[in-house]
Write a protein that holds these residues in place. Structure first.
Motif, PDB file in Angstrom:
ATOM      1  N   ILE A  45     -15.721  31.279  59.110  1.00  0.00           N
ATOM      2  CA  ILE A  45     -17.015  30.816  59.610  1.00  0.00           C
ATOM      3  C   ILE A  45     -18.101  31.425  58.723  1.00  0.00           C
ATOM      4  O   ILE A  45     -18.119  32.640  58.496  1.00  0.00           O
ATOM      5  N   VAL A  46     -19.000  30.587  58.229  1.00  0.00           N
ATOM      6  CA  VAL A  46     -20.063  31.037  57.322  1.00  0.00           C
ATOM      7  C   VAL A  46     -21.420  30.689  57.920  1.00  0.00           C
ATOM      8  O   VAL A  46     -21.637  29.565  58.383  1.00  0.00           O
ATOM      9  N   LEU A  47     -22.333  31.659  57.888  1.00  0.00           N
ATOM     10  CA  LEU A  47     -23.724  31.432  58.295  1.00  0.00           C
ATOM     11  C   LEU A  47     -24.643  31.631  57.101  1.00  0.00           C
ATOM     12  O   LEU A  47     -24.370  32.440  56.215  1.00  0.00           O
ATOM     13  N   LYS A  48     -25.724  30.897  57.078  1.00  0.00           N
ATOM     14  CA  LYS A  48     -26.743  31.109  56.048  1.00  0.00           C
ATOM     15  C   LYS A  48     -27.616  32.292  56.457  1.00  0.00           C
ATOM     16  O   LYS A  48     -28.018  32.420  57.614  1.00  0.00           O
ATOM     17  N   VAL A 108     -22.873  23.674  64.213  1.00  0.00           N
ATOM     18  CA  VAL A 108     -21.786  24.171  63.364  1.00  0.00           C
ATOM     19  C   VAL A 108     -21.028  22.972  62.809  1.00  0.00           C
ATOM     20  O   VAL A 108     -20.413  22.212  63.561  1.00  0.00           O
ATOM     21  N   ASN A 109     -21.087  22.804  61.506  1.00  0.00           N
ATOM     22  CA  ASN A 109     -20.366  21.700  60.863  1.00  0.00           C
ATOM     23  C   ASN A 109     -18.920  22.098  60.619  1.00  0.00           C
ATOM     24  O   ASN A 109     -18.644  23.154  60.050  1.00  0.00           O
ATOM     25  N   VAL A 138     -22.629  19.114  52.215  1.00  0.00           N
ATOM     26  CA  VAL A 138     -23.420  19.220  53.439  1.00  0.00           C
ATOM     27  C   VAL A 138     -23.998  20.623  53.586  1.00  0.00           C
ATOM     28  O   VAL A 138     -25.165  20.805  53.963  1.00  0.00           O
ATOM     29  N   TYR A 139     -23.195  21.626  53.258  1.00  0.00           N
ATOM     30  CA  TYR A 139     -23.681  23.001  53.375  1.00  0.00           C
ATOM     31  C   TYR A 139     -24.857  23.257  52.436  1.00  0.00           C
ATOM     32  O   TYR A 139     -25.725  24.094  52.727  1.00  0.00           O
ATOM     33  N   GLY A 140     -24.897  22.537  51.349  1.00  0.00           N
ATOM     34  CA  GLY A 140     -25.979  22.708  50.389  1.00  0.00           C
ATOM     35  C   GLY A 140     -27.314  22.147  50.833  1.00  0.00           C
ATOM     36  O   GLY A 140     -28.330  22.391  50.188  1.00  0.00           O
ATOM     37  N   THR A 141     -27.344  21.417  51.949  1.00  0.00           N
ATOM     38  CA  THR A 141     -28.606  20.877  52.463  1.00  0.00           C
ATOM     39  C   THR A 141     -29.302  21.917  53.328  1.00  0.00           C
ATOM     40  O   THR A 141     -28.661  22.786  53.923  1.00  0.00           O
ATOM     41  N   LYS A 142     -30.613  21.815  53.420  1.00  0.00           N
ATOM     42  CA  LYS A 142     -31.377  22.857  54.122  1.00  0.00           C
ATOM     43  C   LYS A 142     -31.175  22.838  55.627  1.00  0.00           C
ATOM     44  O   LYS A 142     -31.378  23.854  56.298  1.00  0.00           O
ATOM     45  N   ASP A 143     -30.778  21.684  56.171  1.00  0.00           N
ATOM     46  CA  ASP A 143     -30.661  21.587  57.623  1.00  0.00           C
ATOM     47  C   ASP A 143     -29.376  22.203  58.171  1.00  0.00           C
ATOM     48  O   ASP A 143     -29.283  22.490  59.368  1.00  0.00           O
ATOM     49  N   VAL A 144     -28.373  22.401  57.329  1.00  0.00           N
ATOM     50  CA  VAL A 144     -27.094  22.953  57.789  1.00  0.00           C
ATOM     51  C   VAL A 144     -27.111  24.464  57.634  1.00  0.00           C
ATOM     52  O   VAL A 144     -27.345  24.999  56.547  1.00  0.00           O
ATOM     53  N   THR A 145     -26.843  25.158  58.738  1.00  0.00           N
ATOM     54  CA  THR A 145     -26.942  26.622  58.741  1.00  0.00           C
ATOM     55  C   THR A 145     -25.632  27.321  59.064  1.00  0.00           C
ATOM     56  O   THR A 145     -25.534  28.540  58.917  1.00  0.00           O
ATOM     57  N   ALA A 146     -24.638  26.561  59.509  1.00  0.00           N
ATOM     58  CA  ALA A 146     -23.368  27.186  59.889  1.00  0.00           C
ATOM     59  C   ALA A 146     -22.235  26.200  59.652  1.00  0.00           C
ATOM     60  O   ALA A 146     -22.347  25.016  60.003  1.00  0.00           O
ATOM     61  N   VAL A 147     -21.133  26.677  59.055  1.00  0.00           N
ATOM     62  CA  VAL A 147     -19.954  25.839  58.855  1.00  0.00           C
ATOM     63  C   VAL A 147     -18.700  26.645  59.164  1.00  0.00           C
ATOM     64  O   VAL A 147     -18.684  27.882  59.064  1.00  0.00           O
TER      65      VAL A 147
END
Length: 317
Positions: free
Chosen positions: A82-85, A99-100, A138-147
Protein backbone atom coordinates in the motif's frame (compact mmCIF):
# COMPACT_ATOMS: atom_id res chain seq x y z
CA UNK A 1 -2.33 -28.68 -21.19
CA UNK A 2 -1.31 -26.43 -18.32
CA UNK A 3 -2.28 -22.77 -18.44
CA UNK A 4 0.37 -20.37 -17.21
CA UNK A 5 0.36 -16.61 -16.82
CA UNK A 6 2.85 -13.77 -16.90
CA UNK A 7 3.36 -14.21 -13.14
CA UNK A 8 4.63 -17.72 -13.76
CA UNK A 9 8.15 -18.92 -14.32
CA UNK A 10 8.11 -19.70 -18.04
CA UNK A 11 8.91 -23.29 -19.01
CA UNK A 12 9.53 -24.78 -22.45
CA UNK A 13 6.50 -24.97 -24.69
CA UNK A 14 6.45 -28.76 -24.60
CA UNK A 15 8.16 -30.99 -22.12
CA UNK A 16 8.48 -34.77 -22.10
CA UNK A 17 9.04 -35.72 -18.48
CA UNK A 18 10.08 -39.24 -17.60
CA UNK A 19 8.37 -40.79 -14.59
CA UNK A 20 8.38 -44.29 -13.23
CA UNK A 21 5.41 -44.98 -15.48
CA UNK A 22 7.11 -43.77 -18.65
CA UNK A 23 7.05 -40.47 -20.50
CA UNK A 24 4.24 -37.91 -20.29
CA UNK A 25 4.09 -34.95 -22.64
CA UNK A 26 2.75 -31.69 -21.26
CA UNK A 27 1.91 -28.63 -23.32
CA UNK A 28 2.65 -25.35 -21.55
CA UNK A 29 0.69 -22.28 -22.64
CA UNK A 30 1.66 -18.83 -21.34
CA UNK A 31 -1.37 -16.54 -21.08
CA UNK A 32 -0.52 -12.94 -20.29
CA UNK A 33 -3.98 -12.11 -18.93
CA UNK A 34 -3.85 -13.54 -15.42
CA UNK A 35 -7.58 -13.70 -14.64
CA UNK A 36 -8.39 -14.98 -18.11
CA UNK A 37 -5.99 -17.88 -17.58
CA UNK A 38 -7.86 -18.86 -14.41
CA UNK A 39 -11.21 -18.49 -16.15
CA UNK A 40 -10.04 -20.79 -18.93
CA UNK A 41 -8.84 -23.34 -16.39
CA UNK A 42 -12.19 -23.13 -14.58
CA UNK A 43 -14.00 -23.66 -17.90
CA UNK A 44 -12.07 -26.89 -18.39
CA UNK A 45 -9.77 -25.72 -21.18
CA UNK A 46 -6.65 -26.54 -19.17
CA UNK A 47 -5.69 -29.27 -16.72
CA UNK A 48 -3.96 -26.80 -14.43
CA UNK A 49 -2.98 -23.20 -13.86
CA UNK A 50 -0.84 -21.08 -11.55
CA UNK A 51 -2.80 -18.74 -9.29
CA UNK A 52 -2.96 -17.32 -5.78
CA UNK A 53 -4.69 -19.16 -2.94
CA UNK A 54 -7.45 -16.55 -2.86
CA UNK A 55 -8.13 -16.83 -6.57
CA UNK A 56 -8.12 -20.62 -6.33
CA UNK A 57 -10.87 -20.38 -3.74
CA UNK A 58 -12.97 -17.67 -5.36
CA UNK A 59 -12.83 -18.67 -9.03
CA UNK A 60 -12.52 -22.42 -9.71
CA UNK A 61 -13.59 -23.63 -6.25
CA UNK A 62 -16.48 -21.17 -6.06
CA UNK A 63 -17.37 -22.22 -9.61
CA UNK A 64 -17.74 -25.83 -8.49
CA UNK A 65 -14.43 -27.09 -9.93
CA UNK A 66 -12.68 -29.45 -7.51
CA UNK A 67 -9.05 -28.33 -7.58
CA UNK A 68 -5.83 -29.50 -5.97
CA UNK A 69 -2.94 -27.24 -4.98
CA UNK A 70 -0.20 -29.50 -6.25
CA UNK A 71 2.66 -27.11 -5.47
CA UNK A 72 2.93 -24.18 -3.08
CA UNK A 73 5.61 -22.22 -4.87
CA UNK A 74 6.05 -19.14 -2.67
CA UNK A 75 4.31 -16.47 -0.68
CA UNK A 76 4.41 -12.73 -1.05
CA UNK A 77 6.83 -11.24 1.46
CA UNK A 78 6.67 -7.60 0.45
CA UNK A 79 5.73 -8.03 -3.21
CA UNK A 80 2.30 -6.50 -2.54
CA UNK A 81 1.96 -3.14 -0.82
CA UNK A 82 0.00 0.00 0.00
CA UNK A 83 1.47 3.36 -1.06
CA UNK A 84 0.41 6.85 0.03
CA UNK A 85 1.52 10.15 -1.44
CA UNK A 86 3.40 12.33 0.99
CA UNK A 87 6.37 12.08 3.35
CA UNK A 88 6.23 10.67 6.88
CA UNK A 89 2.93 8.95 6.22
CA UNK A 90 1.55 5.96 8.11
CA UNK A 91 -1.25 3.56 7.26
CA UNK A 92 -3.63 5.41 9.60
CA UNK A 93 -3.39 8.40 7.26
CA UNK A 94 -5.33 6.42 4.63
CA UNK A 95 -8.62 7.09 6.44
CA UNK A 96 -11.06 8.98 4.24
CA UNK A 97 -9.01 8.55 1.06
CA UNK A 98 -9.83 6.91 -2.25
CA UNK A 99 -7.67 3.82 -2.77
CA UNK A 100 -7.00 2.66 -6.31
CA UNK A 101 -6.57 -1.09 -6.67
CA UNK A 102 -7.72 -4.11 -8.64
CA UNK A 103 -11.01 -4.71 -6.89
CA UNK A 104 -11.63 -8.17 -5.39
CA UNK A 105 -8.00 -9.18 -5.99
CA UNK A 106 -5.26 -10.02 -3.50
CA UNK A 107 -4.58 -6.26 -3.39
CA UNK A 108 -8.08 -5.77 -2.02
CA UNK A 109 -7.44 -8.51 0.54
CA UNK A 110 -4.13 -6.88 1.52
CA UNK A 111 -5.86 -3.55 2.04
CA UNK A 112 -8.50 -5.14 4.26
CA UNK A 113 -5.88 -6.94 6.34
CA UNK A 114 -3.80 -3.80 6.62
CA UNK A 115 -6.74 -1.72 7.77
CA UNK A 116 -7.43 -4.27 10.49
CA UNK A 117 -3.95 -3.75 11.94
CA UNK A 118 -4.63 -0.05 12.60
CA UNK A 119 -8.22 -0.37 13.78
CA UNK A 120 -9.81 0.77 10.52
CA UNK A 121 -12.43 -0.82 8.27
CA UNK A 122 -13.07 -0.76 4.55
CA UNK A 123 -15.87 1.68 5.22
CA UNK A 124 -13.20 4.17 6.29
CA UNK A 125 -11.87 4.36 2.71
CA UNK A 126 -13.33 4.25 -0.79
CA UNK A 127 -12.05 1.56 -3.12
CA UNK A 128 -11.61 2.66 -6.74
CA UNK A 129 -11.37 -0.27 -9.15
CA UNK A 130 -8.35 0.23 -11.39
CA UNK A 131 -6.75 -2.11 -13.92
CA UNK A 132 -3.22 -3.17 -13.13
CA UNK A 133 -2.28 -2.02 -16.64
CA UNK A 134 -3.33 1.53 -15.69
CA UNK A 135 -2.06 1.63 -12.11
CA UNK A 136 1.26 3.41 -12.63
CA UNK A 137 -0.21 6.03 -14.95
CA UNK A 138 -3.15 6.65 -12.63
CA UNK A 139 -0.84 7.11 -9.65
CA UNK A 140 0.97 9.80 -11.58
CA UNK A 141 -2.15 12.00 -11.64
CA UNK A 142 -2.65 14.59 -8.93
CA UNK A 143 -6.05 13.30 -7.85
CA UNK A 144 -4.83 9.83 -6.85
CA UNK A 145 -3.33 9.72 -3.36
CA UNK A 146 -3.36 6.05 -2.40
CA UNK A 147 -2.86 2.76 -4.26
CA UNK A 148 -2.54 -0.91 -3.42
CA UNK A 149 -0.73 -3.05 -5.95
CA UNK A 150 1.91 -5.71 -6.59
CA UNK A 151 5.35 -5.86 -8.15
CA UNK A 152 6.71 -4.79 -10.55
CA UNK A 153 4.10 -2.00 -10.45
CA UNK A 154 4.75 -1.41 -6.75
CA UNK A 155 8.47 -0.84 -7.28
CA UNK A 156 7.84 1.50 -10.20
CA UNK A 157 5.37 3.57 -8.19
CA UNK A 158 7.80 3.84 -5.29
CA UNK A 159 10.37 5.46 -7.58
CA UNK A 160 8.05 8.43 -7.99
CA UNK A 161 8.73 11.40 -5.68
CA UNK A 162 6.76 11.88 -2.51
CA UNK A 163 5.71 8.22 -2.24
CA UNK A 164 5.62 6.23 1.00
CA UNK A 165 4.99 2.50 1.37
CA UNK A 166 2.89 2.22 4.53
CA UNK A 167 2.09 -1.50 4.55
CA UNK A 168 3.11 -4.60 2.65
CA UNK A 169 2.61 -8.35 2.60
CA UNK A 170 5.64 -9.02 4.79
CA UNK A 171 3.34 -7.99 7.66
CA UNK A 172 1.01 -10.92 6.86
CA UNK A 173 3.52 -13.66 5.95
CA UNK A 174 2.14 -16.76 4.29
CA UNK A 175 -1.28 -15.31 3.50
CA UNK A 176 -0.79 -14.51 -0.20
CA UNK A 177 0.47 -17.74 -1.76
CA UNK A 178 1.23 -18.69 -5.35
CA UNK A 179 0.05 -22.20 -6.20
CA UNK A 180 0.21 -24.65 -9.07
CA UNK A 181 -3.40 -25.82 -9.17
CA UNK A 182 -4.63 -28.82 -11.13
CA UNK A 183 -8.04 -30.35 -11.68
CA UNK A 184 -8.52 -32.97 -8.96
CA UNK A 185 -10.33 -35.47 -11.16
CA UNK A 186 -7.67 -35.17 -13.86
CA UNK A 187 -4.92 -35.68 -11.29
CA UNK A 188 -6.59 -38.80 -9.92
CA UNK A 189 -6.85 -40.27 -13.40
CA UNK A 190 -3.31 -39.21 -14.34
CA UNK A 191 -0.97 -39.32 -11.32
CA UNK A 192 1.94 -39.15 -13.77
CA UNK A 193 0.86 -35.55 -14.42
CA UNK A 194 1.47 -34.70 -10.79
CA UNK A 195 4.86 -36.36 -10.79
CA UNK A 196 5.91 -34.68 -14.02
CA UNK A 197 4.84 -31.19 -13.00
CA UNK A 198 6.38 -31.37 -9.55
CA UNK A 199 9.56 -32.92 -10.90
CA UNK A 200 9.93 -30.24 -13.57
CA UNK A 201 9.10 -27.47 -11.11
CA UNK A 202 11.85 -28.41 -8.66
CA UNK A 203 14.33 -28.97 -11.46
CA UNK A 204 13.81 -25.31 -12.37
CA UNK A 205 13.96 -24.24 -8.72
CA UNK A 206 17.30 -26.01 -8.49
CA UNK A 207 18.60 -24.14 -11.52
CA UNK A 208 17.36 -20.78 -10.20
CA UNK A 209 18.90 -21.18 -6.76
CA UNK A 210 22.30 -22.45 -7.92
CA UNK A 211 23.87 -18.99 -8.19
CA UNK A 212 25.82 -19.83 -11.34
CA UNK A 213 25.70 -18.82 -15.00
CA UNK A 214 22.81 -21.18 -15.68
CA UNK A 215 20.83 -19.52 -12.89
CA UNK A 216 21.51 -16.07 -14.33
CA UNK A 217 20.48 -17.21 -17.79
CA UNK A 218 17.27 -18.78 -16.48
CA UNK A 219 16.29 -15.72 -14.45
CA UNK A 220 17.10 -13.41 -17.34
CA UNK A 221 14.76 -15.39 -19.59
CA UNK A 222 12.06 -15.29 -16.93
CA UNK A 223 12.53 -11.54 -16.49
CA UNK A 224 12.11 -10.95 -20.21
CA UNK A 225 8.97 -13.09 -20.33
CA UNK A 226 7.44 -11.15 -17.43
CA UNK A 227 8.21 -7.72 -18.90
CA UNK A 228 11.17 -6.65 -16.78
CA UNK A 229 14.96 -7.01 -16.70
CA UNK A 230 17.19 -9.18 -14.52
CA UNK A 231 17.56 -6.48 -11.85
CA UNK A 232 13.78 -6.04 -11.70
CA UNK A 233 13.24 -9.76 -11.48
CA UNK A 234 15.84 -10.11 -8.71
CA UNK A 235 14.07 -7.32 -6.84
CA UNK A 236 10.79 -9.24 -7.03
CA UNK A 237 12.48 -12.40 -5.80
CA UNK A 238 13.90 -10.46 -2.85
CA UNK A 239 10.38 -9.64 -1.65
CA UNK A 240 9.06 -13.15 -2.28
CA UNK A 241 9.53 -16.10 0.06
CA UNK A 242 10.45 -18.66 -2.56
CA UNK A 243 10.19 -22.35 -1.74
CA UNK A 244 13.16 -23.55 -3.73
CA UNK A 245 12.95 -26.99 -2.15
CA UNK A 246 9.90 -29.20 -1.55
CA UNK A 247 10.84 -29.47 2.13
CA UNK A 248 10.42 -25.73 2.63
CA UNK A 249 6.98 -25.79 0.99
CA UNK A 250 5.95 -28.76 3.09
CA UNK A 251 6.76 -26.84 6.27
CA UNK A 252 4.06 -24.31 5.40
CA UNK A 253 1.46 -26.75 4.07
CA UNK A 254 1.83 -29.06 7.08
CA UNK A 255 1.59 -26.19 9.58
CA UNK A 256 -1.43 -25.22 11.64
CA UNK A 257 -1.31 -21.81 9.95
CA UNK A 258 -2.47 -23.05 6.54
CA UNK A 259 -6.16 -23.49 7.39
CA UNK A 260 -6.11 -20.40 9.62
CA UNK A 261 -4.95 -18.42 6.61
CA UNK A 262 -7.59 -19.98 4.38
CA UNK A 263 -10.23 -19.08 6.98
CA UNK A 264 -9.19 -15.41 6.77
CA UNK A 265 -9.30 -15.60 2.98
CA UNK A 266 -12.69 -17.31 3.01
CA UNK A 267 -14.16 -14.73 5.40
CA UNK A 268 -12.93 -11.84 3.24
CA UNK A 269 -14.23 -13.60 0.12
CA UNK A 270 -17.67 -14.21 1.62
CA UNK A 271 -17.95 -10.62 2.83
CA UNK A 272 -17.32 -9.47 -0.74
CA UNK A 273 -19.67 -11.93 -2.42
CA UNK A 274 -16.91 -14.00 -4.01
CA UNK A 275 -18.08 -17.43 -2.89
CA UNK A 276 -21.19 -17.38 -5.07
CA UNK A 277 -24.76 -16.21 -4.65
CA UNK A 278 -25.76 -19.41 -2.86
CA UNK A 279 -23.05 -19.24 -0.20
CA UNK A 280 -24.71 -18.85 3.22
CA UNK A 281 -21.45 -18.19 5.07
CA UNK A 282 -17.66 -18.27 4.80
CA UNK A 283 -17.61 -22.01 5.43
CA UNK A 284 -19.63 -22.84 2.33
CA UNK A 285 -16.62 -24.22 0.42
CA UNK A 286 -14.50 -26.85 2.11
CA UNK A 287 -10.72 -26.39 2.02
CA UNK A 288 -8.76 -29.52 2.83
CA UNK A 289 -5.21 -29.57 4.17
CA UNK A 290 -3.04 -32.12 5.97
CA UNK A 291 -4.46 -30.97 9.33
CA UNK A 292 -8.13 -31.30 8.36
CA UNK A 293 -10.84 -29.29 6.63
CA UNK A 294 -11.93 -25.69 7.02
CA UNK A 295 -15.52 -25.26 5.92
CA UNK A 296 -18.03 -27.78 4.63
CA UNK A 297 -16.57 -31.30 4.54
CA UNK A 298 -19.32 -32.28 2.11
CA UNK A 299 -18.35 -29.51 -0.32
CA UNK A 300 -14.56 -29.69 -0.47
CA UNK A 301 -13.44 -27.93 -3.66
CA UNK A 302 -9.88 -26.89 -2.82
CA UNK A 303 -7.29 -29.38 -1.59
CA UNK A 304 -3.70 -28.87 -0.49
CA UNK A 305 -2.15 -32.23 -1.35
CA UNK A 306 1.38 -32.90 -0.11
CA UNK A 307 1.72 -36.27 -1.87
CA UNK A 308 3.82 -35.14 -4.81
CA UNK A 309 5.88 -32.53 -2.96
CA UNK A 310 6.71 -35.24 -0.42
CA UNK A 311 7.79 -37.57 -3.22
CA UNK A 312 10.07 -34.80 -4.46
CA UNK A 313 11.46 -34.26 -0.98
CA UNK A 314 12.12 -37.99 -0.67
CA UNK A 315 13.72 -38.00 -4.15
CA UNK A 316 11.22 -40.59 -5.35
CA UNK A 317 9.97 -38.83 -8.47
Amino acid sequence: MIGLTARVLPIKKRRCHHTLGGCIEIEIVQINDYIESINQYTAGQFAGCVMTNMDALTIPAAGGVDSTALIVGDFSNGNDGIVLKGANKSLKDIKGQNVNLVELSVSHYLLARGLETVGLKEADVKVVNTSDADMVAVYGTKDVTAVTTWNPLLSEILTQPNSTKVFDSSKIPGEIMDLMVVNTETLKKNPALGKALVGAWYEIMGVMSAGDKAATAAKTAMATASGTDLAGFESQLASTKMFYTPASALDLVNSDELLKTMQKVAEFSFDHGLLGEGAPDAKFIGVEGPKGVYGDKKNVKLRFDTTYMQLAADKKL
